[in-house]
Design an enzyme around this catalytic site. Structure first.
Site, PDB file in Angstrom:
ATOM      1  N   THR A  32      51.271  95.981  44.323  1.00  0.00           N
ATOM      2  CA  THR A  32      52.111  96.464  43.440  1.00  0.00           C
ATOM      3  C   THR A  32      51.667  98.389  43.256  1.00  0.00           C
ATOM      4  OG1 THR A  32      52.810  96.812  41.490  1.00  0.00           O
ATOM      5  CG2 THR A  32      51.004  95.623  41.546  1.00  0.00           C
ATOM      6  N   GLU A  35      50.732  99.272  40.643  1.00  0.00           N
ATOM      7  CA  GLU A  35      50.978  99.012  39.385  1.00  0.00           C
ATOM      8  C   GLU A  35      48.985  99.790  39.774  1.00  0.00           C
ATOM      9  OE1 GLU A  35      50.830  99.067  35.640  1.00  0.00           O
ATOM     10  OE2 GLU A  35      52.193 100.009  36.482  1.00  0.00           O
ATOM     11  N   TYR A  74      47.803  92.985  34.030  1.00  0.00           N
ATOM     12  CA  TYR A  74      48.657  92.278  35.332  1.00  0.00           C
ATOM     13  C   TYR A  74      48.196  93.203  36.423  1.00  0.00           C
ATOM     14  CZ  TYR A  74      52.864  93.220  38.470  1.00  0.00           C
ATOM     15  OH  TYR A  74      53.062  93.050  40.049  1.00  0.00           O
ATOM     16  N   LYS A  99      46.388  91.434  40.163  1.00  0.00           N
ATOM     17  CA  LYS A  99      47.330  91.908  40.819  1.00  0.00           C
ATOM     18  C   LYS A  99      46.144  93.059  42.169  1.00  0.00           C
ATOM     19  CE  LYS A  99      51.689  91.223  41.423  1.00  0.00           C
ATOM     20  NZ  LYS A  99      52.498  90.255  42.243  1.00  0.00           N
TER      21      LYS A  99
HETATM   22  P1  NAP Z   1      60.273  88.652  38.945  1.00  0.00           P
HETATM   23  O1  NAP Z   1      62.459  88.946  39.421  1.00  0.00           O
HETATM   24  O2  NAP Z   1      59.773  88.575  38.119  1.00  0.00           O
HETATM   25  O3  NAP Z   1      60.799  87.037  39.827  1.00  0.00           O
HETATM   26  C1  NAP Z   1      58.773  86.257  39.767  1.00  0.00           C
HETATM   27  C2  NAP Z   1      59.683  85.240  40.589  1.00  0.00           C
HETATM   28  O4  NAP Z   1      57.923  84.403  40.484  1.00  0.00           O
HETATM   29  C3  NAP Z   1      60.519  83.799  39.648  1.00  0.00           C
HETATM   30  O5  NAP Z   1      61.015  83.455  40.414  1.00  0.00           O
HETATM   31  C4  NAP Z   1      59.633  83.211  38.819  1.00  0.00           C
HETATM   32  O6  NAP Z   1      59.850  81.811  38.313  1.00  0.00           O
HETATM   33  C5  NAP Z   1      58.654  82.849  39.730  1.00  0.00           C
HETATM   34  N1  NAP Z   1      57.625  82.461  38.968  1.00  0.00           N
HETATM   35  C6  NAP Z   1      56.521  83.076  37.887  1.00  0.00           C
HETATM   36  N2  NAP Z   1      55.499  82.125  37.616  1.00  0.00           N
HETATM   37  C7  NAP Z   1      55.015  81.420  38.291  1.00  0.00           C
HETATM   38  C8  NAP Z   1      54.726  80.551  38.911  1.00  0.00           C
HETATM   39  N3  NAP Z   1      53.636  79.768  37.754  1.00  0.00           N
HETATM   40  N4  NAP Z   1      54.621  79.862  39.776  1.00  0.00           N
HETATM   41  C9  NAP Z   1      55.923  79.415  40.748  1.00  0.00           C
HETATM   42  N5  NAP Z   1      56.995  80.541  40.309  1.00  0.00           N
HETATM   43  C10 NAP Z   1      56.225  81.359  38.983  1.00  0.00           C
HETATM   44  O7  NAP Z   1      60.333  89.553  40.411  1.00  0.00           O
HETATM   45  P2  NAP Z   1      60.081  90.478  41.133  1.00  0.00           P
HETATM   46  O8  NAP Z   1      60.760  91.796  41.056  1.00  0.00           O
HETATM   47  O9  NAP Z   1      61.300  89.344  41.859  1.00  0.00           O
HETATM   48  O10 NAP Z   1      59.068  90.656  42.216  1.00  0.00           O
HETATM   49  C11 NAP Z   1      58.514  90.057  43.284  1.00  0.00           C
HETATM   50  C12 NAP Z   1      56.828  89.473  43.150  1.00  0.00           C
HETATM   51  O11 NAP Z   1      57.089  91.334  43.890  1.00  0.00           O
HETATM   52  C13 NAP Z   1      55.971  89.359  42.058  1.00  0.00           C
HETATM   53  O12 NAP Z   1      55.337  89.199  42.735  1.00  0.00           O
HETATM   54  C14 NAP Z   1      55.853  91.209  41.348  1.00  0.00           C
HETATM   55  O13 NAP Z   1      54.507  91.523  40.401  1.00  0.00           O
HETATM   56  C15 NAP Z   1      55.724  91.713  42.556  1.00  0.00           C
HETATM   57  N6  NAP Z   1      56.477  93.288  42.957  1.00  0.00           N
HETATM   58  C16 NAP Z   1      57.510  93.450  42.024  1.00  0.00           C
HETATM   59  C17 NAP Z   1      57.681  94.827  41.949  1.00  0.00           C
HETATM   60  C18 NAP Z   1      58.726  95.328  41.580  1.00  0.00           C
HETATM   61  O14 NAP Z   1      59.293  96.486  40.882  1.00  0.00           O
HETATM   62  N7  NAP Z   1      60.232  94.336  42.021  1.00  0.00           N
HETATM   63  C19 NAP Z   1      56.820  96.062  42.812  1.00  0.00           C
HETATM   64  C20 NAP Z   1      55.844  95.720  43.313  1.00  0.00           C
HETATM   65  C21 NAP Z   1      55.189  94.280  42.841  1.00  0.00           C
HETATM   66  P3  NAP Z   1      61.153  81.640  37.269  1.00  0.00           P
HETATM   67  O15 NAP Z   1      62.361  82.532  37.822  1.00  0.00           O
HETATM   68  O16 NAP Z   1      61.330  80.589  37.050  1.00  0.00           O
HETATM   69  O17 NAP Z   1      60.584  82.623  36.613  1.00  0.00           O
HETATM   70  O1  G4F Z   2      60.665  98.120  34.005  1.00  0.00           O
HETATM   71  P1  G4F Z   2      58.833  98.140  33.674  1.00  0.00           P
HETATM   72  O2  G4F Z   2      58.403  97.209  32.414  1.00  0.00           O
HETATM   73  O3  G4F Z   2      57.813  97.948  35.184  1.00  0.00           O
HETATM   74  P2  G4F Z   2      56.691  98.414  35.294  1.00  0.00           P
HETATM   75  O4  G4F Z   2      55.657  98.123  33.756  1.00  0.00           O
HETATM   76  O5  G4F Z   2      56.349  99.288  36.002  1.00  0.00           O
HETATM   77  O6  G4F Z   2      56.216  97.153  36.342  1.00  0.00           O
HETATM   78  C1  G4F Z   2      57.258  97.066  37.359  1.00  0.00           C
HETATM   79  O7  G4F Z   2      56.651  97.719  38.486  1.00  0.00           O
HETATM   80  C2  G4F Z   2      55.605  97.643  39.095  1.00  0.00           C
HETATM   81  C3  G4F Z   2      55.756  98.171  40.161  1.00  0.00           C
HETATM   82  O8  G4F Z   2      54.789  99.391  39.628  1.00  0.00           O
HETATM   83  C4  G4F Z   2      55.411  95.796  39.623  1.00  0.00           C
HETATM   84  F1  G4F Z   2      54.783  95.555  39.805  1.00  0.00           F
HETATM   85  C5  G4F Z   2      55.924  95.217  38.061  1.00  0.00           C
HETATM   86  O9  G4F Z   2      55.656  93.603  38.346  1.00  0.00           O
HETATM   87  C6  G4F Z   2      57.293  95.584  37.321  1.00  0.00           C
HETATM   88  O10 G4F Z   2      58.475  95.011  38.521  1.00  0.00           O
HETATM   89  O11 G4F Z   2      58.523  99.573  32.944  1.00  0.00           O
HETATM   90  C7  G4F Z   2      58.613 100.638  33.814  1.00  0.00           C
HETATM   91  C8  G4F Z   2      58.105 102.146  32.997  1.00  0.00           C
HETATM   92  C9  G4F Z   2      57.216 101.276  31.063  1.00  0.00           C
HETATM   93  O12 G4F Z   2      56.053 103.288  31.713  1.00  0.00           O
HETATM   94  C10 G4F Z   2      57.060 101.813  30.448  1.00  0.00           C
HETATM   95  O13 G4F Z   2      56.460 101.726  29.259  1.00  0.00           O
HETATM   96  O14 G4F Z   2      59.030 102.143  31.460  1.00  0.00           O
HETATM   97  C11 G4F Z   2      58.276 102.753  30.313  1.00  0.00           C
HETATM   98  N1  G4F Z   2      59.736 101.706  29.117  1.00  0.00           N
HETATM   99  C12 G4F Z   2      60.315 102.393  28.050  1.00  0.00           C
HETATM  100  N2  G4F Z   2      61.367 101.621  27.356  1.00  0.00           N
HETATM  101  C13 G4F Z   2      59.908 100.961  28.471  1.00  0.00           C
HETATM  102  C14 G4F Z   2      60.762 100.719  28.010  1.00  0.00           C
HETATM  103  N3  G4F Z   2      59.240  99.304  29.402  1.00  0.00           N
HETATM  104  C15 G4F Z   2      60.164  98.613  29.108  1.00  0.00           C
HETATM  105  N4  G4F Z   2      60.304  96.857  29.796  1.00  0.00           N
HETATM  106  N5  G4F Z   2      60.957  97.926  28.162  1.00  0.00           N
HETATM  107  C16 G4F Z   2      61.470  99.382  27.507  1.00  0.00           C
HETATM  108  O15 G4F Z   2      61.435  98.826  26.677  1.00  0.00           O
END
Ligand code: NAP
Ligand code: G4F
Length: 375
Positions: free
Chosen positions: A131, A133, A155, A159
């Site tokens: 990520t 992050e 987190y 990671k």
């Molecule tokens: P998400 O919607 O939160 O999905 C997370 C998945 O992991 C869900 O299926 C969840 O199951 C499962 N999970 C959580 N804890 C687990 C455990 N202990 N054992 C087995 N399964 C578990 O996340 P996403 O946005 O699809 O992201 C996918 C991956 O990419 C994650 O690793 C995230 O950290 C990484 N990532 C995401 C972004 C982004 O912007 N979306 C960017 C960079 C990296 P449940 O449905 O049961 O909760």
């Molecule tokens: O949507 P966020 O919670 O995403 P964040 O923290 O960037 O993390 C997501 O992206 C990562 C990749 O860079 C993944 F690795 C991670 O698993 C996840 O998918 O927050 C985005 C920004 C932050 O700066 C936060 O402080 O939005 C700001 N924010 C402002 N108000 C908020 C809020 N975030 C959340 N969740 N809720 C708020 O009310």
């Protein structure tokens, strides 16, 4: 026919990746967690599409904290490709459950890699969901594969372990293991507590009179937001490359949470006016353009009812966005902007959906949900 195993199949990315792999002719196995209520909502629609499914999708109970179960599953499935998407993926929540986050996001990755060694799957290819992050307090702008890491949350730190254990097992044991360093990617399937979806969902509910106010944390954080299905296609390309390697996937554009909020409301015809500072800042309705809202929801059968309600409900000068410091993070990531040139050159991957189109497709989808189901 290739066999893939996806952890986190019930999540946003897992669901899109499943669709992509099934369309490419893969047999797909997914690990789901036991839950007291249904947690397969994002993949249930696949069961209504027999052509796509055709007995090629298999779900297994499992958890990244349960080693013996991972070994058994690998022995049984013998996958060609593994996509490790499972994680406690919420940054703010990781400050509240840091130990669990490390167990799943850091050690979960190690457990999997060790299971591969123990079972002796020599040819398997492993994708790790790394990520942006990792960059945290950024050391360089924009960020690429060579930018030093400085994570800013439990987190991010968990990671970081995941990232390096992938590199280490690749070098030590010659396992085909690759990191996808993905910047934020969103979609209508994004979890409702991530900021993008929180905003589009709240805006549609405010417009429909189901919610008074959207409450946010840091409005000034900047993110590089892309469209999730394109990033899942990128994951697949990373594993099709001839050698294991690490790749950034990003759009190369950055925007603030404030801009995301403004654009979302603009899409439904509302101009916001910000007044006040820090936690006293609020977003007021400056003007309402009903034609814009009509255009966006012109596909809806309930259009007339909706527009009538919309007109009478919202008033100029009303406060509809507020700041709540409870959503601030103890340490914040202020600016993310990725350089995905390596992925473009080597994998031919490029983000296509621009920021404005992403916001539009998300608010449209949430409005449609509100109109269909009334929540
Ligand atoms: P998400 O919607 O939160 O999905 C997370 C998945 O992991 C869900 O299926 C969840 O199951 C499962 N999970 C959580 N804890 C687990 C455990 N202990 N054992 C087995 N399964 C578990 O996340 P996403 O946005 O699809 O992201 C996918 C991956 O990419 C994650 O690793 C995230 O950290 C990484 N990532 C995401 C972004 C982004 O912007 N979306 C960017 C960079 C990296 P449940 O449905 O049961 O909760
Ligand atoms: O949507 P966020 O919670 O995403 P964040 O923290 O960037 O993390 C997501 O992206 C990562 C990749 O860079 C993944 F690795 C991670 O698993 C996840 O998918 O927050 C985005 C920004 C932050 O700066 C936060 O402080 O939005 C700001 N924010 C402002 N108000 C908020 C809020 N975030 C959340 N969740 N809720 C708020 O009310």
């Amino acid at each position: 026919m290739k066999t893939a195993l996806i952890t986190g199949i019930t999540g946003q990315d897992g669901s899109y990746l499943t669709e992509i792999l099934l369309k490419k002719g893969y047999r797909v196995h997914g690990i789901i967690r036991r839950s007291s209520s249904f947690n397969t909502g994002r993949i249930d629609h696949l069961y209504e599409n027999p052509d796509l499914l055709n007995k090629k999708l298999f779900l297994h109970y499992g958890d990244l904290v349960d080693t013996s179960n991972l070994n058994r599953l690998l022995e049984k499935i013998e996958p060609d490709e593994i996509y490790n998407l499972a994680a406690q993926s919420h940054v703010k929540v990781s400050f509240q459950i840091p130990d669990y986050t490390a167990q799943v996001d850091a050690l979960g990755t190690l457990r999997f890699l060790d299971a591969i060694r123990e079972v002796g799957l020599k040819q398997v290819k492993f994708y790790q969901a790394s990520t942006s992050e990792l960059y945290g307090k950024v050391q360089e702008v924009p960020q690429n594969e060579k930018t030093p890491f400085y994570p800013r949350s439990p987190y991010g730190v968990a990671k970081l372990y995941g990232y390096w254990i992938i590199v280490n097992y690749r070098e030590a044991y010659n396992i085909f293991a690759s990191n996808g360093i993905l910047f934020n990617h969103e979609s209508p399937r994004r979890g409702e507590t991530f900021v993008s979806r929180k905003i589009t969902r709240a805006a549609s509910r405010i417009a429909a009179g189901l919610q008074k106010e959207l409450t946010l944390g840091n409005l000034n954080a900047k993110r590089d937001w892309g469209y999730a299905p394109e990033y899942c296609e990128g994951m697949w390309r990373i594993l099709q490359h001839k050698k294991a390697d690490d790749f950034v996937l990003a759009t190369g554009e950055t925007h603030t949470v404030r801009e995301f909020t403004e654009l979302t409301f603009q899409q439904i015809g509302i101009e916001l006016l910000w007044k006040g500072k820090a936690e006293n800042e609020k977003g007021y309705i400056k003007s309402i353009d009903l034609d814009k809202a009509k255009k966006l929801i012109s596909y809806s059968k309930n259009k007339k009812v909706y527009i009538r309600d919309f007109t009478s409900r919202l008033k100029k000068g009303e406060a509809i966005v507020a700041v709540d410091p409870n959503y601030y993070r103890p340490t914040e990531v202020d600016l993310l902007i990725g350089d995905a040139e390596k992925a473009r050159k080597i994998l031919g991957w490029k983000a296509k959906t621009r920021f404005e189109d992403l916001v539009t497709l998300m608010i449209k989808a949430d409005l449609e949900k509100v109109l269909k189901r009334g929540f």
